[in-house]
Design a protein around this motif. Structure first.
Motif, PDB file in Angstrom:
ATOM      1  N   TYR A   1      -1.458  -3.449  -8.084  1.00 37.90           N
ATOM      2  CA  TYR A   1      -0.102  -2.968  -7.821  1.00 37.90           C
ATOM      3  C   TYR A   1       0.919  -3.948  -8.401  1.00 37.90           C
ATOM      4  CZ  TYR A   1       4.265  -2.229  -5.358  1.00 37.90           C
ATOM      5  OH  TYR A   1       5.596  -2.050  -5.067  1.00 37.90           O
TER       6      TYR A   1
ATOM      7  N   LYS B   1       1.315   3.990  -3.172  1.00 42.78           N
ATOM      8  CA  LYS B   1       1.120   5.440  -3.046  1.00 42.78           C
ATOM      9  C   LYS B   1       2.365   6.193  -3.507  1.00 42.78           C
ATOM     10  CE  LYS B   1      -2.512   5.234   0.317  1.00 42.78           C
ATOM     11  NZ  LYS B   1      -2.805   4.764   1.633  1.00 42.78           N
TER      12      LYS B   1
ATOM     13  N   PRO C   1      -3.837  -5.254  -4.061  1.00 44.15           N
ATOM     14  CA  PRO C   1      -2.440  -5.641  -4.258  1.00 44.15           C
ATOM     15  C   PRO C   1      -2.185  -6.282  -5.619  1.00 44.15           C
ATOM     16  CG  PRO C   1      -3.492  -7.068  -2.637  1.00 44.15           C
ATOM     17  CD  PRO C   1      -4.462  -5.965  -2.943  1.00 44.15           C
TER      18      PRO C   1
ATOM     19  N   GLU D   1       0.831  -1.204   0.000  1.00 44.01           N
ATOM     20  CA  GLU D   1       0.000   0.000   0.000  1.00 44.01           C
ATOM     21  C   GLU D   1       0.864   1.253   0.000  1.00 44.01           C
ATOM     22  OE1 GLU D   1      -1.400  -2.107   3.145  1.00 44.01           O
ATOM     23  OE2 GLU D   1      -3.525  -1.751   2.773  1.00 44.01           O
ATOM     24  N   LYS D   2       1.899   1.265   0.840  1.00 49.80           N
ATOM     25  CA  LYS D   2       2.814   2.404   0.906  1.00 49.80           C
ATOM     26  C   LYS D   2       3.552   2.553  -0.426  1.00 49.80           C
ATOM     27  CE  LYS D   2       6.785   4.137   3.443  1.00 49.80           C
ATOM     28  NZ  LYS D   2       8.080   3.682   3.872  1.00 49.80           N
TER      29      LYS D   2
ATOM     30  N   CYS E   1      -7.731  -9.672   2.134  1.00 49.42           N
ATOM     31  CA  CYS E   1      -7.686  -8.234   1.867  1.00 49.42           C
ATOM     32  C   CYS E   1      -9.085  -7.610   1.837  1.00 49.42           C
ATOM     33  CB  CYS E   1      -6.972  -8.003   0.533  1.00 49.42           C
ATOM     34  SG  CYS E   1      -6.902  -6.291  -0.013  1.00 49.42           S
TER      35      CYS E   1
ATOM     36  N   THR F   1      -3.931   1.313  -5.433  1.00 45.13           N
ATOM     37  CA  THR F   1      -3.806   1.609  -4.004  1.00 45.13           C
ATOM     38  C   THR F   1      -4.848   0.861  -3.172  1.00 45.13           C
ATOM     39  OG1 THR F   1      -5.261   3.556  -4.093  1.00 45.13           O
ATOM     40  CG2 THR F   1      -2.900   3.923  -4.494  1.00 45.13           C
TER      41      THR F   1
ATOM     42  N   GLY G   1     -10.019  -5.276   0.118  1.00 49.49           N
ATOM     43  CA  GLY G   1      -9.905  -3.821   0.025  1.00 49.49           C
ATOM     44  C   GLY G   1     -10.951  -3.213  -0.883  1.00 49.49           C
TER      45      GLY G   1
END
Length: 163
Positions: free
Chosen positions: A152, A13, A149, A9-10, A54, A146, A56
């Protein structure tokens, strides 16, 4: 190249600017052949990622509920369509039906979906990591990087493959 999902996540971003530029480049070049890598990278990502760990997407964003989705889900829940809409949905700024609030009201505490077998088409297709939609909607893909995963992971792998 391997992509570490530790602190994804970091990292997602921090990579927003580079990812935005990459996605814009892919869109102007109609994928530049990158779309052929998507099914393999999708499978690679989901070999490492368990959505149930997750959720998310279900916790932060809403799918669009199109008319066939509303009909199917209402029937499944034994509700009139109007009652389903009034109870769970609202119109967003684009005129699409979305859930009234996050997390999704159908998400259970165990991250299982209570309407999984009849879920909206957007949920079924999410996170679009195996189709050209990944490039077609760069702003959505950027946001999804974001939230999910897998998005990303696929973006990072594509950037290492497509120079």
């Amino acid at each position: 190249m391997s992509v570490s999902l530790t602190d994804w996540e970091k990292k997602a971003k921090e990579a927003q600017k580079a990812n935005k530029q990459f996605l814009q480049k892919m869109q102007t070049r109609k994928g530049k052949g990158a779309e052929k890598h998507l099914p393999e990278l999708h499978d690679e990502a989901f070999a490492q990622i368990d959505c149930l760990q997750c959720a998310g997407c279900c916790k932060t964003i809403s799918p669009r509920f199109k008319t066939p989705d509303i009909k199917r889900i209402s029937k499944h829940l034994g509700l009139r369509e109007s009652v389903f809409i009034e109870t769970y949905l609202r119109l967003d700024e684009d005129g699409d039906y979305v859930v009234k609030r996050s997390p999704c009201p159908f998400l259970g505490p165990d991250n299982y979906c209570g309407i999984y077998d009849v879920r909206p088409g957007d949920c079924h297709n999410y996170p679009y990591t195996d189709s050209y939609d990944f490039f077609k909607r760069p702003n959505t893909t950027l946001l999804n990087s974001t939230i999910c995963p897998a998005v990303y992971y696929v973006l990072e792998r594509l950037k290492s493959i497509i120079k």
